[in-house]
Scaffold this motif. Structure first.
Motif, mmCIF file in Angstrom:
data_model
loop_
_atom_site.group_PDB
_atom_site.id
_atom_site.type_symbol
_atom_site.label_atom_id
_atom_site.label_comp_id
_atom_site.label_asym_id
_atom_site.label_seq_id
_atom_site.Cartn_x
_atom_site.Cartn_y
_atom_site.Cartn_z
ATOM 1 N N UNK A 121 -25.120 -23.898 16.656
ATOM 2 C CA UNK A 121 -24.742 -23.032 17.832
ATOM 3 C C UNK A 121 -23.212 -22.809 17.604
ATOM 4 N N UNK A 122 -22.383 -22.215 18.449
ATOM 5 C CA UNK A 122 -21.123 -21.788 18.328
ATOM 6 C C UNK A 122 -20.415 -22.666 19.321
ATOM 7 N N UNK A 231 -19.350 -5.982 14.437
ATOM 8 C CA UNK A 231 -20.067 -6.615 15.538
ATOM 9 C C UNK A 231 -19.110 -6.571 16.777
ATOM 10 N N UNK A 232 -19.532 -6.208 17.920
ATOM 11 C CA UNK A 232 -18.699 -6.262 18.942
ATOM 12 C C UNK A 232 -19.484 -7.301 19.991
ATOM 13 N N UNK A 255 -23.696 -13.282 25.720
ATOM 14 C CA UNK A 255 -23.917 -12.763 27.002
ATOM 15 C C UNK A 255 -24.788 -11.915 27.375
ATOM 16 N N UNK A 256 -25.339 -11.262 26.162
ATOM 17 C CA UNK A 256 -26.240 -10.259 26.361
ATOM 18 C C UNK A 256 -27.280 -10.199 25.000
ATOM 19 N N UNK A 257 -28.510 -9.511 25.098
ATOM 20 C CA UNK A 257 -29.345 -9.448 24.044
ATOM 21 C C UNK A 257 -28.783 -8.940 22.799
ATOM 22 N N UNK A 258 -27.825 -8.068 22.959
ATOM 23 C CA UNK A 258 -27.299 -7.139 21.883
ATOM 24 C C UNK A 258 -26.525 -8.309 20.830
ATOM 25 N N UNK A 263 -25.494 -12.207 16.261
ATOM 26 C CA UNK A 263 -25.215 -13.479 15.949
ATOM 27 C C UNK A 263 -26.096 -13.908 15.111
ATOM 28 N N UNK A 264 -27.556 -13.329 15.425
ATOM 29 C CA UNK A 264 -28.555 -13.587 14.417
ATOM 30 C C UNK A 264 -28.534 -13.066 12.921
ATOM 31 N N UNK A 265 -27.895 -11.824 12.965
ATOM 32 C CA UNK A 265 -27.544 -10.910 11.762
ATOM 33 C C UNK A 265 -26.480 -11.718 10.889
#
Length: 277
Positions: A121-122, A231-232, A255-258, A263-265
């Motif tokens: 995690x971050x 990435x934003x 904070x959202x799915x995008x 982050x997964x990428x």
């Protein structure tokens, strides 16, 4: 010489329009905001006494007076807490004999173990000065490549005000700058905050000094980052205060799915915890 308490009261008074409190318009005046006489009347103190507080000639107002001023200024809970804190440090902590020194940088083993459990995690351990004391590989994944972690002793406050890329990286740079300036008042000790402020003021310029003395209590909403790879990211911040260490553990969550997908990428093989010496 003024005090943080006096500066805060004066700044809040100047920011309040009389009509917002139901006070009559008394025509043009030399400075904006609420008149000192109006604030004194609302708080039930004399104009002379309020003047002494604002000018730093009275550094120890009673709890009743502090509460009355908070009511008169219509402070929200966060601002009331800040007012009480400034009352505490203005009551003699800011003396001319203060020793300016940086805080300790060591992190307890139990806190480091907590970071390990948060991998990949971050998460990051900092103090209120913004010193980056330890972090997960996820934090390095998000913050790597912007220059923050390149310094021998990484510091968020220095990065925000001095690094040329900070205004691009933080989408809401003004809000982040207000947060960093405000947190200096909550540093491990007044000695620490004066040490960093004295270092930054000559190079960061009047913008830093103005923010430092505005005492704007930050909202700490969603943190928006423009990652170097395009990435934003929109991140929520969960903060655990480590009061006994004068440090805090901050976990950043999508904070959202995008953002979660981005982050997964970004995430490669999980790295090991890096503790900054």
């Amino acid at each position: 010489m003024g005090t943080p308490l006096g500066d805060f009261i004066r700044t809040k008074r100047d920011s309040i329009q009389p009509d917002s409190l139901g006070l009559p318009d008394r025509g043009r005046r030399r400075s904006p905001g609420l008149r000192r006489s109006d604030l004194a009347a609302r708080a039930g103190v004399s104009v002379e006494y309020l003047t002494r507080i604002e000018q730093g000639r009275d550094r120890n107002p009673s709890v009743a007076v502090v509460n009355a001023l908070a009511d008169a200024l219509s402070l929200d809970p966060s601002e009331r807490n800040h007012l009480r804190y400034l009352t505490k440090i203005s009551g003699g902590a800011c003396s001319a004999h203060t020793r300016l020194a940086p805080p300790r940088r060591d992190v307890r083993p139990a806190v480091l173990e907590t970071l390990r459990l948060l991998e990949p995690g971050i998460a990051v351990v900092t103090n209120r000065l913004g010193d980056v004391l330890a972090h997960t590989s996820g934090f390095e994944m998000v913050m790597g490549g912007i220059g923050l972690l390149d310094a021998e002793e990484p510091n968020l406050t220095r990065f925000v005000f001095l690094h040329p890329g900070a205004r691009t990286f933080f989408a809401d740079w003004d809000e982040v700058a207000d947060e960093r300036a405000f947190d200096l008042w909550l540093a491990p000790s007044i000695e620490n905050s004066e040490w960093l402020a004295a270092e930054l003021a000559p190079v960061a310029g009047p913008d830093f000094t103005r923010r430092l003395h505005r005492h704007v209590v930050p909202r700490r909403g969603v943190l928006r980052l423009n990652h170097p790879l395009g990435y934003q990211l929109r991140l929520l911040r969960e903060t655990l205060d480590l009061s006994s260490d004068a440090q805090q553990l901050v976990v950043l969550l999508p904070a959202d799915e995008r953002t979660a997908e981005d982050i997964g990428r970004l995430r490669g093989p999980s790295g090991r915890l890096r503790a900054v010496p």
